[in-house]
Design an enzyme around this catalytic site. Structure first.
Site, mmCIF file in Angstrom:
data_model
loop_
_atom_site.group_PDB
_atom_site.id
_atom_site.type_symbol
_atom_site.label_atom_id
_atom_site.label_comp_id
_atom_site.label_asym_id
_atom_site.label_seq_id
_atom_site.Cartn_x
_atom_site.Cartn_y
_atom_site.Cartn_z
ATOM 1 C CG ASP A 203 -0.303 -7.001 9.768
ATOM 2 O OD1 ASP A 203 0.545 -6.270 10.140
ATOM 3 O OD2 ASP A 203 -0.612 -7.991 10.480
ATOM 4 N N GLY A 204 -0.523 -5.940 5.189
ATOM 5 C CA GLY A 204 -0.172 -6.071 3.634
ATOM 6 C C GLY A 204 -1.086 -7.166 3.079
ATOM 7 C CE LYS A 205 -6.687 -8.358 6.011
ATOM 8 N NZ LYS A 205 -6.415 -7.386 6.682
ATOM 9 C CB SER A 206 -5.315 -5.035 0.407
ATOM 10 O OG SER A 206 -6.387 -4.930 1.450
ATOM 11 N N GLY B 217 -9.134 -5.893 9.294
ATOM 12 C CA GLY B 217 -8.458 -5.781 10.357
ATOM 13 C C GLY B 217 -8.453 -5.219 11.480
ATOM 14 N N GLY C 61 -55.754 11.907 38.209
ATOM 15 C CA GLY C 61 -55.006 12.816 37.211
ATOM 16 C C GLY C 61 -53.332 13.020 37.274
ATOM 17 C CB SER D 296 -53.027 2.422 46.021
ATOM 18 O OG SER D 296 -51.776 2.793 45.344
HETATM 19 N N1 LIG Z 1 7.729 -2.572 2.372
HETATM 20 C C1 LIG Z 1 6.810 -3.354 1.926
HETATM 21 N N2 LIG Z 1 5.695 -2.880 1.972
HETATM 22 C C2 LIG Z 1 4.534 -3.446 1.839
HETATM 23 C C3 LIG Z 1 4.672 -4.995 1.465
HETATM 24 N N3 LIG Z 1 3.321 -5.342 1.516
HETATM 25 C C4 LIG Z 1 2.474 -4.312 1.620
HETATM 26 N N4 LIG Z 1 3.095 -3.122 1.987
HETATM 27 C C5 LIG Z 1 2.537 -1.804 2.088
HETATM 28 O O1 LIG Z 1 1.938 -1.700 3.420
HETATM 29 C C6 LIG Z 1 0.873 -0.982 3.452
HETATM 30 C C7 LIG Z 1 -0.428 -1.548 3.966
HETATM 31 O O2 LIG Z 1 -0.866 -2.534 3.033
HETATM 32 P P1 LIG Z 1 -2.230 -3.204 2.515
HETATM 33 O O3 LIG Z 1 -2.107 -4.232 1.546
HETATM 34 O O4 LIG Z 1 -3.138 -1.881 2.149
HETATM 35 O O5 LIG Z 1 -2.601 -3.780 4.045
HETATM 36 P P2 LIG Z 1 -3.980 -4.406 4.662
HETATM 37 O O6 LIG Z 1 -4.238 -3.336 5.547
HETATM 38 O O7 LIG Z 1 -3.254 -5.540 5.390
HETATM 39 O O8 LIG Z 1 -4.472 -4.522 3.530
HETATM 40 C C8 LIG Z 1 0.583 -0.188 2.205
HETATM 41 O O9 LIG Z 1 1.495 1.002 2.118
HETATM 42 C C9 LIG Z 1 1.593 -1.236 1.093
HETATM 43 O O10 LIG Z 1 2.212 -0.626 0.036
HETATM 44 C C10 LIG Z 1 5.936 -5.471 1.449
HETATM 45 O O11 LIG Z 1 5.999 -6.685 0.886
HETATM 46 N N5 LIG Z 1 6.905 -4.877 1.634
#
Ligand SMILES: Nc1nc2c(ncn2[C@@H]2O[C@H](COP(=O)(O)OP(=O)(O)O)[C@@H](O)[C@H]2O)c(=O)[nH]1
Lengths: 640, 306
Positions: free
Chosen positions: A36-39, A114, A476, A547
């Site tokens: 989802d883009g957490k990192s 996740g 035994g 027994s």
């Molecule tokens: N297009 C787009 N891709 C994104 C965005 N944020 C993250 N990503 C991409 O989504 C993928 C997963 O991101 P990551 O941060 O590793 O996700 P995590 O598993 O939630 O930590 C990576 O390839 C990122 O480059 C965004 O705002 N736009």
């Protein structure tokens, strides 16, 4: 950005330090499914607030080419993924903490991955958080996981939620996409009871509405993620809450001094306040609040303090000091939500160590009222709780504890469960309410009342059902060997058993008996009676006697409750037993030195319909034990 | 009941201080035989100060342990002697005698071997010898990526090893310190502090630190990209090397031959902090031992390196 002037090098350090010193601390958690883009979001926050040094960025650049997903550009997500093992697998495996600061606040991020272990990790990270960022991928909208994350955030009592609808770039910064997701989330939050939440359309990759205003989305004029982090209220209610001071440590390192140390988890306290120590109920007055090098006029929620009392009353670690007009509950029995964090399931009846504030006591989950499906929020009946499952359980502590409902006071309403053998933290609990049954109607009355103690209750305490495992077979054949090995295995699994055999019975209880037919019958009868008493004590009883006669074994079976008697035929052909002849008895019998020896000049009547047969001429001892354990589990005699 | 007017919420430093004191007292209350690892650096100084606060007006209910590689800066030894003179403190100094007998040193054995024998092995020896069941360390999670995952109460097996994949979940401020005999817990009361927090706290609380953190004229030579201070005459100079006087200070302190200095004019704490804020590289860069691989720290910790 604030830090921009660092680059120029001209800023007033005195002013900066004064400002930094007065910052508040906000702890938050980020939740989202994999990808989802957490990192990326966290990396963005760290990078844009200048927490990233050049050598770290260089390391990330190197790593990006090795593991990254962003091609040549440094993958900001890699700033965040810590351990070698997980970087190699491309996943984060645990909870990691990150730090950054802006001119308004200092932040601690609990970063949790996740994948499936999610519930456990997320609950861990959320337990200390003031705020949660829930990520949603704009392309996919609300997912099952979104529901799960939001539920957990709510359950952990986090009051502020920032919903970051990410990857807006991938949906052409479309306002309608955002609004549809926002409205969907609103109705869901409403359903859950989440009151304070804000939805923000973001692009973590380029920072839009994270750390900067987004020209791409001029239709959005609300605050960005960082603005919300900087302005969301922190610990707003801790000061108004009732005073709770769990005594953590008694300081008597000087003979004339007795100070009670601990963290004031909520409310305030000042010298002169009348306080009650619970569960004992003793009262006194606060004499002094000690500070390094002096005394304080008062103390407030969050501080770690030392206080002295006007009277010499007996108070120790585990007591909670409170104001007399706002008492917590005191009980040994309560209902709580429990999140299970271990591969070995939670079993009602098994004993764990429970740690709540500064008390640590043995405690037993007595029953699971239901299990909560975190994806659908439905309740299901459950016999046990597996890893990552959440149950609503009744817990009995071995003595009364002072506590509050988690919702009104997290610090005195939360506990962990620790396995008594492995010492691992296996569960996390949030108290919902005390339970008052007929015997414990006065929750302030601290004498311990047991529930009715009977066979079932005793056995349940040991995670088992009472049983008599009756090993029969030729001399035994391996009865004692198998029975001993099984008992060892039971012990290791935390069950309570006892093995009756010739050694411990013939020398005491049955010392007066010989080997005549009458004496043999009496021998078995007595063993049967002892086994019955032990079964009543809740034990798994093992007996290892030849027994030989069906009638005798049937007599013992009759003594037991239905299903309690398990006849185990330890089978091995006579010639095998005779070659083993561990005590030389066959040789003596053949030589006529001993008479009435089973198999030689006295018959062995094999069971006609034993519960289970193990043939020691074909199976190893370990295999026999495995088979018996499997059988006992199937039969529900061993729980777990 | 008194109602103090307008009591404010805690600042982040007050919150960090309270959290650390809570952790320190929890250990004193629940372990039989705790010890505080005392490296003499700024983080140790803060940790010791917090411990004094935690038990005021009493004395520390546990000893300090300094694992002495015998290659520390002279200033560090002088500082240690001042701390040890405090009647409220018991200080244990441990040296790996076998290492000394074999004349293990950073010059002939290299940084990795020296650190392993004189620091890692020495620490394990000391912990086992005294049967400590808990050991405080001054590490912070912001120091290095692998530390970000470490618990405040971090379990170590009988070989003093850390298993990053098998850590106990740590919730709220409830810490699980239960161990079997021979096992132990490393406790990191400063987990949530950053380098900036540490310096600012030192400044605010007026905590004495080793003068090497502040800039002064000192004799140095350049070696393998590090500026190494010639602190005593045990340092063999290579052909062509002559110590030069430079205005330098140290961002971290360890064994003098392995610790890189930075050129600096910062002679006060605020100036140090200012330099730190402007710095473009993280604090560990000055340590020779960390240069190998970016995940080397994690490997070292699994082996028992602190
Ligand atoms: N297009 C787009 N891709 C994104 C965005 N944020 C993250 N990503 C991409 O989504 C993928 C997963 O991101 P990551 O941060 O590793 O996700 P995590 O598993 O939630 O930590 C990576 O390839 C990122 O480059 C965004 O705002 N736009």
């Amino acid at each position: 950005m604030f830090h921009a002037d660092f680059d120029a090098g001209d800023f007033d350090i005195g002013e900066y330090l004064e400002q930094h010193r007065n910052k508040e601390l906000l702890r938050f958690i980020t939740c989202g499914s994999v990808d989802d883009g957490k990192s990326t979001l966290i990396g963005r926050l760290l990078f844009d607030t200048k927490q990233v040094f050049e050598d770290q960025l260089a390391a990330v650049g190197k790593d990006s080419r090795k593991y990254g997903t962003t091609g040549e550009a440094p993958d900001l997500a890699l700033l965040v993924d810590g351990l070698q093992a997980e970087r190699e697998q491309g996943i984060t495996i645990d909870v990691a903490y990150r730090y950054f600061t802006t001119e308004k606040r200092k932040f601690i991020i609990a970063d949790t991955p996740g994948h499936e272990q999610y519930t456990r990790n997320m609950v861990t990270g959320a337990s200390t958080a003031d705020l949660a960022i829930v990520l949603i991928d704009a392309r996919h909208g609300l997912q099952v996981q979104t529901r799960r994350h939001s539920y957990l955030v709510h359950m952990l009592g986090i009051r502020h939620v920032v919903v970051a609808i990410n990857k807006m770039d991938a949906v052409d910064y479309d306002r309608e996409v955002f609004e549809r997701i926002r409205d969907e989330y609103a109705s869901f939050a409403n359903q859950l009871g989440i009151e304070d939440f804000s939805c923000v359309p973001v692009c973590a990759l380029n920072g839009a509405n994270v750390t900067r205003d987004a020209d791409e989305m001029d239709w959005y004029d609300g605050p960005g993620v960082l603005d919300l982090l900087e302005s969301s209220p922190v610990h707003e209610h801790d000061l108004e809450r009732p005073m709770r001071f769990p005594v953590q440590y008694v300081n008597r390192t000087r003979s004339d001094f007795r100070g009670f140390c601990g963290t004031l988890v909520s409310g305030r306290v000042a010298p002169g306040d009348v306080v009650v120590a619970l569960p004992s109920g003793r009262r006194s007055k606060v004499a002094e609040i000690i500070e390094y090098g002096g005394a304080m006029g008062s103390a407030r929620a969050g501080q770690s303090i030392t206080l002295t009392l006007a009277d010499e009353i007996d108070i120790s670690r585990g007591d909670v000091l409170v104001h007399a007009d706002r008492l917590p509950r005191v009980s040994e029995l309560f209902d709580a939500r429990v999140v299970w964090m271990n591969d070995r399931p939670l079993l009602p009846g098994r004993q764990y160590n429970l740690k709540l504030a500064s008390s640590e006591v043995p405690a037993t989950p007595e029953a699971i009222h239901h299990r909560i499906d975190v994806n659908t929020l439905e309740h299901h009946p459950a016999e046990q709780l597996e890893l990552n499952e959440i149950g609503y359980c009744r817990i009995r502590a071995s003595r009364a504890l002072a506590f509050d409902a988690y919702d009104s006071s997290p610090a005195t309403g939360s506990f962990i469960l620790v396995d008594r053998v492995s010492n691992l933290t296996v569960g996390a609990g949030m108290i919902v309410r005390p339970v008052t049954d007929q015997l414990t109607d006065k929750s302030s009355n601290v004498t311990w009342h047991a529930q009715t103690v009977n066979k079932r209750a005793r056995a349940q305490q040991k995670a088992q059902k009472s049983a008599v495992l009756w090993f029969t077979g030729l001399s035994g054949a391996g009865k004692s060997t198998v029975a001993n090995a099984l008992e060892k295995a039971l012990f290791q699994r935390g069950h309570h058993s006892y093995l009756l055999d010739g050694d411990n019975v013939r020398h005491g209880l049955n010392r007066d008996l010989g080997f005549s037919d009458d004496d043999r019958v009496e021998n078995i009868r007595r063993i049967g009676e002892v086994a019955r008493l032990m079964a009543d004590a809740g034990l798994v009883v093992l007996t290892a006697f030849i027994s030989p006669f069906r009638a005798d074994r049937a007599m013992v079976r009759e003594l037991m409750e239905d299903g309690e008697f398990v006849e185990i035929h330890v089978d091995a052909p006579l010639d095998v037993c005779e070659t083993r002849d561990p005590k030389g008895l066959y040789a003596k019998a053949r030589a006529g030195v001993i008479r009435n020896f089973t198999g030689i000049d006295s018959p062995y009547e094999p069971p006609e319909d034993p519960e289970i047969i193990v043939d020691t001429s074909k199976m190893s001892v370990d295999e026999c034990v495995e088979e018996l354990l499997a059988y006992l589990k199937r039969r529900g005699i061993l729980i777990g | 009941m008194s109602e103090p007017k307008a009591a404010k919420r805690l600042t982040h430093l007050e919150a960090l201080e309270a959290e650390s004191i809570h952790v320190i007292r929890e250990v004193a209350a629940t372990f039989d035989h705790p010890v505080m690892l005392y490296s003499l650096g700024k983080d140790s100084a803060v940790m010791l100060h917090l411990a004094r606060k935690a038990f005021y007006p009493g004395r520390l209910p546990f000893p300090l342990l300094h694992v002495d590689t015998t290659w520390k800066f002279q200033d560090m030894y002088a500082y240690r002697d001042r701390i040890a003179a405090d009647p409220d403190i018991d200080l244990i100094v441990h040296i790996n005698k076998e290492g000394v007998a074999q004349n293990v040193n950073p010059f002939s054995h290299g940084s990795a071997v020296h650190t392993d024998i004189m620091k890692t092995q020495a620490l394990k020896q000391a912990l086992s010898e005294h049967a400590f069941d808990a050991a405080f360390g001054g590490a912070r999670r912001d120091e290095e990526r692998s530390r970000a995952k470490e618990r405040v109460f971090s379990f170590r097996d009988r070989q003093h090893r850390w298993d990053p994949k098998n850590q106990r979940p740590e919730l709220w401020n409830i810490y699980n310190g239960r161990v079997h005999s021979g096992e132990s817990i490393r406790v990191f009361p400063l987990s949530n502090w950053t380098e900036l927090d540490v310096w600012q706290y030192i400044d605010l609380e007026d905590i004495e630190v080793i003068p090497l953190y502040l800039a002064a004229e000192r004799p140095v030579v350049e070696r393998d990209g590090l500026m190494v201070m010639v602190d005593d005459d045990r340092m063999p100079l290579e052909p062509g090397e002559t110590p030069e006087m430079k205005r330098i200070r140290f961002r971290t302190l360890g064994c003098y031959p392995l610790t890189g200095a930075v050129e600096s004019d910062a002679t006060t704490l605020p100036e140090i902090i200012r330099e730190m804020l402007l710095a473009r590289s993280s604090e560990r860069q000055g340590r020779a031992i960390d240069k190998d691989a970016s995940a080397s720290m994690e490997q070292k910790k699994q082996q028992g390196y602190f």
